[in-house]
Design a protein around this motif. Structure first.
Motif, mmCIF file in Angstrom:
data_model
loop_
_atom_site.group_PDB
_atom_site.id
_atom_site.type_symbol
_atom_site.label_atom_id
_atom_site.label_comp_id
_atom_site.label_asym_id
_atom_site.label_seq_id
_atom_site.Cartn_x
_atom_site.Cartn_y
_atom_site.Cartn_z
ATOM 1 N N MET A 1 0.822 -1.335 0.076
ATOM 2 C CA MET A 1 -0.012 -0.124 -0.086
ATOM 3 C C MET A 1 0.764 1.331 0.068
ATOM 4 N N CYS A 2 1.921 1.329 0.839
ATOM 5 C CA CYS A 2 2.891 2.479 0.912
ATOM 6 C C CYS A 2 3.518 2.629 -0.623
ATOM 7 N N GLU A 3 3.759 1.657 -1.462
ATOM 8 C CA GLU A 3 4.453 1.599 -2.690
ATOM 9 C C GLU A 3 3.551 2.358 -3.453
ATOM 10 N N ILE A 4 2.171 1.998 -3.437
ATOM 11 C CA ILE A 4 1.278 2.368 -4.367
ATOM 12 C C ILE A 4 0.947 4.061 -3.889
ATOM 13 N N LEU A 5 0.727 4.643 -2.715
ATOM 14 C CA LEU A 5 0.691 5.767 -2.430
ATOM 15 C C LEU A 5 2.063 6.453 -2.425
ATOM 16 N N GLU A 6 3.026 6.081 -2.416
ATOM 17 C CA GLU A 6 4.552 6.530 -2.707
ATOM 18 C C GLU A 6 4.634 7.340 -1.373
#
Length: 80
Positions: A1-6
């Motif tokens: 999720m953190c990767e998607i939200l950067e």
């Protein structure tokens, strides 16, 4: 999720550890007490008389702080 939200992973974990400050805890206590005094007066007391009642009960705070807390908690005072 953190990767998607950067966003960094640390930001996510830091948000899980949010602690309420002492001042905020005190404000919550005072707001409850203000609300009780307001209800006891059947909605007739304003900030000056509530401030006086709080001083009588042993709290130490300014009139301006009472006004500010009443303003922030306005929704409580209209429900009555």
């Amino acid at each position: 999720m953190c990767e998607i939200l950067e966003i960094p992973r640390s930001s996510h974990y830091q948000s899980l550890q949010i602690v309420v400050s002492n001042r905020e805890q005190e404000n919550q206590e005072l707001t409850k007490e203000i609300h009780l005094i307001y209800l006891e007066s059947k909605g007739r007391y304003g900030a000056p008389k509530i401030h006086e009642s709080l001083l009588t009960k042993g709290f130490s705070l300014s009139l301006k702080r009472v006004q500010c807390l009443m303003s922030k908690a306005r929704r409580w005072f209209w429900i009555c």
